[in-house]
Motif scaffolding. Structure first.
Motif, PDB file in Angstrom:
ATOM      1  N   ALA A   1      28.816  50.958   4.580  1.00 12.49           N
ATOM      2  CA  ALA A   1      28.267  49.936   5.701  1.00 12.49           C
ATOM      3  C   ALA A   1      26.532  49.539   6.263  1.00 12.49           C
ATOM      4  O   ALA A   1      26.644  47.959   6.060  1.00 12.49           O
ATOM      5  CB  ALA A   1      29.643  50.020   7.120  1.00 12.49           C
TER       6      ALA A   1
ATOM      7  N   ALA B   1      29.617  40.352  10.769  1.00 14.43           N
ATOM      8  CA  ALA B   1      30.672  41.321  10.960  1.00 14.43           C
ATOM      9  C   ALA B   1      32.069  40.979  10.123  1.00 14.43           C
ATOM     10  O   ALA B   1      33.130  41.587  10.144  1.00 14.43           O
ATOM     11  CB  ALA B   1      30.797  41.146  12.642  1.00 14.43           C
TER      12      ALA B   1
ATOM     13  N   LEU C   1      31.815  42.670   6.763  1.00 13.59           N
ATOM     14  CA  LEU C   1      32.820  44.649   7.145  1.00 13.59           C
ATOM     15  C   LEU C   1      34.111  44.170   7.725  1.00 13.59           C
ATOM     16  O   LEU C   1      35.216  45.052   6.820  1.00 13.59           O
ATOM     17  CB  LEU C   1      31.513  45.398   8.461  1.00 13.59           C
TER      18      LEU C   1
ATOM     19  N   HIS D   1      35.564  47.936   7.087  1.00 15.91           N
ATOM     20  CA  HIS D   1      35.500  48.823   7.818  1.00 15.91           C
ATOM     21  C   HIS D   1      35.860  47.998   9.880  1.00 15.91           C
ATOM     22  O   HIS D   1      36.534  47.175   9.706  1.00 15.91           O
ATOM     23  CB  HIS D   1      33.487  48.635   8.597  1.00 15.91           C
TER      24      HIS D   1
ATOM     25  N   SER E   1      31.972  48.496  12.786  1.00 13.73           N
ATOM     26  CA  SER E   1      30.933  47.139  11.938  1.00 13.73           C
ATOM     27  C   SER E   1      29.717  47.069  13.240  1.00 13.73           C
ATOM     28  O   SER E   1      28.086  46.732  12.520  1.00 13.73           O
ATOM     29  CB  SER E   1      31.948  45.984  11.675  1.00 13.73           C
TER      30      SER E   1
END
Length: 236
Positions: A184, A208, A211, A216, A221
């Motif tokens: 990530a 965000a 991810l 994630h 994140s």
């Protein structure tokens, strides 16, 4: 006449006989009656002419020949379904590794019956041409390192490739949480380099969302994003 000459003579006679029989058969199929010495026995020109189909313009037109009833040409060359299944599987595997589910789908598109596909796929598994566990492990490794996918997205990817159950579970269990977070962080840092002209809140929102698509969790994140943005600000 020597033995060799006698044999050659007999071969010539045999070839001549075959040619004559073929011509007789073709003429009979064309509707022209027998050919050869027996052609004139009991039949006149008028009888033969009247038996021929005619078309406009006065010329006779022979009917289309029927398929032969003997020989190789008389056999309907329907492909063996098991051979079709093997060919489909090998063609798929020549491109890249495939799961059993993917190969089964490819066979179904070629109308291979399910029981035949299962038999061929079982045999491929026996000889090691199909290994869903190994394929799943390889897929998880590459998707995580190359695309930064987390466990949730990896599970979706495995299912899309036809891998579920124990093989998928084993591959996902091997995912290291630390490596997942590191993946990530790598994708966030890479993406940040192309977002220099955006406002901080826009950056955070887009990162965000990216991810989340990669599977994630939100907590990880936002922590990774905040750390990356603080490091970016410190460099400035």
């Amino acid at each position: 006449m020597t033995d060799a000459e006698h044999q050659t003579h007999e071969q010539r006679l045999e070839r001549a006989r075959r040619v004559f029989e073929h011509a007789t058969r073709v003429a009979g199929e064309d509707g022209h009656g027998p050919v050869g010495p027996e052609a004139g026995a009991g039949e006149g020109r008028q009888g033969r002419d009247s038996a021929r189909p005619r078309r406009r313009g006065g010329r006779g037109r022979a009917p289309a020949q029927e398929p032969p009833i003997t020989g190789a040409a008389a056999v309907d060359a329907e492909p063996d379904v098991e051979e079709v299944a093997r060919t489909v599987a090998l063609n798929q595997l020549n491109h890249s590794a495939r799961s059993r589910g993917q190969l089964a789908e490819a066979m179904a598109r070629k109308d291979v019956p399910a029981h035949v596909a299962d038999r061929v796929l079982d045999r491929f598994e026996e000889v090691g041409l199909i290994d869903d566990a190994e394929y799943a492990a390889m897929l998880v490794r590459t998707r995580q390192s190359e695309r930064g996918l987390a466990r949730r997205a990896l599970a979706v990817e495995l299912k899309r490739k036809g891998i579920e159950g124990e093989a998928a579970a084993q591959a996902l269990d091997a995912v290291d949480p630390d490596e997942e977070e590191a993946a990530a962080r790598r994708v966030v840092e890479k993406r940040l380099r192309s977002m220099t002209n955006l406002e901080p809140e826009v950056k955070k929102r887009r990162l965000a969302a990216m991810l989340a698509r990669k599977g994630h969790p939100a907590g990880i994140s936002y922590r990774v994003i905040d750390e990356a943005m603080r490091a970016e600000n410190a460099e400035e």
